[in-house]
Design a protein around this motif. Sequence first.
Motif, PDB file in Angstrom:
ATOM      1  N   HIS A 141       0.808  -1.217   0.000  1.00  0.00           N
ATOM      2  CA  HIS A 141       0.000   0.000   0.000  1.00  0.00           C
ATOM      3  C   HIS A 141       0.843   1.270   0.000  1.00  0.00           C
ATOM      4  O   HIS A 141       0.313   2.369  -0.130  1.00  0.00           O
ATOM      5  N   PHE A 142       2.164   1.140   0.172  1.00  0.00           N
ATOM      6  CA  PHE A 142       3.010   2.309   0.337  1.00  0.00           C
ATOM      7  C   PHE A 142       4.272   2.216  -0.525  1.00  0.00           C
ATOM      8  O   PHE A 142       4.644   1.138  -0.994  1.00  0.00           O
ATOM      9  N   ASP A 143       4.910   3.370  -0.703  1.00  0.00           N
ATOM     10  CA  ASP A 143       6.240   3.421  -1.303  1.00  0.00           C
ATOM     11  C   ASP A 143       7.206   2.832  -0.278  1.00  0.00           C
ATOM     12  O   ASP A 143       7.414   3.396   0.797  1.00  0.00           O
ATOM     13  N   ASN A 144       7.808   1.695  -0.616  1.00  0.00           N
ATOM     14  CA  ASN A 144       8.614   0.974   0.366  1.00  0.00           C
ATOM     15  C   ASN A 144       9.827   1.758   0.848  1.00  0.00           C
ATOM     16  O   ASN A 144      10.209   1.664   2.016  1.00  0.00           O
ATOM     17  N   ARG A 145      10.450   2.530  -0.036  1.00  0.00           N
ATOM     18  CA  ARG A 145      11.630   3.295   0.380  1.00  0.00           C
ATOM     19  C   ARG A 145      11.247   4.346   1.417  1.00  0.00           C
ATOM     20  O   ARG A 145      11.923   4.492   2.442  1.00  0.00           O
ATOM     21  N   LYS A 146      10.169   5.075   1.161  1.00  0.00           N
ATOM     22  CA  LYS A 146       9.718   6.090   2.118  1.00  0.00           C
ATOM     23  C   LYS A 146       9.272   5.432   3.425  1.00  0.00           C
ATOM     24  O   LYS A 146       9.486   5.970   4.511  1.00  0.00           O
ATOM     25  N   MET A 147       8.632   4.270   3.304  1.00  0.00           N
ATOM     26  CA  MET A 147       8.160   3.545   4.474  1.00  0.00           C
ATOM     27  C   MET A 147       9.336   3.146   5.367  1.00  0.00           C
ATOM     28  O   MET A 147       9.279   3.281   6.604  1.00  0.00           O
ATOM     29  N   LEU A 148      10.416   2.668   4.759  1.00  0.00           N
ATOM     30  CA  LEU A 148      11.596   2.263   5.525  1.00  0.00           C
ATOM     31  C   LEU A 148      12.264   3.462   6.192  1.00  0.00           C
ATOM     32  O   LEU A 148      12.676   3.388   7.358  1.00  0.00           O
ATOM     33  N   VAL A 149      12.393   4.565   5.445  1.00  0.00           N
ATOM     34  CA  VAL A 149      13.002   5.769   6.009  1.00  0.00           C
ATOM     35  C   VAL A 149      12.190   6.253   7.204  1.00  0.00           C
ATOM     36  O   VAL A 149      12.739   6.601   8.264  1.00  0.00           O
ATOM     37  N   PHE A 150      10.868   6.230   7.065  1.00  0.00           N
ATOM     38  CA  PHE A 150       9.993   6.652   8.162  1.00  0.00           C
ATOM     39  C   PHE A 150      10.170   5.743   9.375  1.00  0.00           C
ATOM     40  O   PHE A 150      10.325   6.220  10.511  1.00  0.00           O
ATOM     41  N   GLY A 151      10.158   4.432   9.162  1.00  0.00           N
ATOM     42  CA  GLY A 151      10.262   3.486  10.266  1.00  0.00           C
ATOM     43  C   GLY A 151      11.569   3.616  11.019  1.00  0.00           C
ATOM     44  O   GLY A 151      11.587   3.665  12.252  1.00  0.00           O
ATOM     45  N   HIS A 152      12.682   3.695  10.291  1.00  0.00           N
ATOM     46  CA  HIS A 152      13.986   3.789  10.951  1.00  0.00           C
ATOM     47  C   HIS A 152      14.168   5.151  11.632  1.00  0.00           C
ATOM     48  O   HIS A 152      14.802   5.228  12.695  1.00  0.00           O
ATOM     49  N   THR A 153      13.614   6.194  11.034  1.00  0.00           N
ATOM     50  CA  THR A 153      13.708   7.520  11.657  1.00  0.00           C
ATOM     51  C   THR A 153      12.963   7.555  12.986  1.00  0.00           C
ATOM     52  O   THR A 153      13.485   8.047  13.997  1.00  0.00           O
TER      53      THR A 153
END
Length: 220
Positions: free
Chosen positions: A110-122
């Motif tokens: 459902h999401f852009d995976n790269r942005k999702m990962l950056v958000f999660g790790h941040t």
Amino acid sequence: MPAPMFDPWIFGSELVFTVVAVAFCAAIYFRTRESYSLTKHEGIGYFRDAFLFFGLAYLMRFLLSVVFLSGMAFETPSGRDLLMPLFILPLGYFSTVAIFYLVFSTVWHHFDNRKMLVFGHTVAILLSLASFFARSPELLTYLQLALLAVALVSVFLIRKEEKRMTQTKLLYTLVFGLWLLNLWVTGRHHPFPEPVETLFLIVSLLVFVIIYFRVSKWAR
């Protein structure tokens, strides 16, 4: 607050629980390696990485518990207070990333995976830093509880086409809840009666066993 007296029974139960929990997390991670290698399925990738991070988080939690339970041989809390933040920082990061990755394993498409990962790790870094500077595993528990509430609501809204709670969602919810309860009791000296603590540890391990056997069925 003075450091808790060392309790061999509590130390032993924590050690056994940690060894078994980390072993099952590792088993889940390696059991899904072939499936991920063959399919490159992003959901499987997030799922297996979640348990890799949970294994690391449980290891850090055990080390933090040792600091609390033994006082690390210091006569005053100063030594404990010096070492405690060093374990809170990786504990907060690993456990928060694990929570995010388990959520990502169900909503990744459902999401852009790269942005999702950056958000999660941040967010994981920010939560661990907040707990580090506050020198408080309790703060980490409350922050992750808020994060968990938002994550679960988001998952159920995104996948609202599934009207009934699936067994997978129930297991994930138990993994989240049991982790938070494990984190909350870290450093607390006998917060529950011993039979309750023993039952709690058994239920926690049983959830890992169930997930492992469920994974084994579809990873054949």
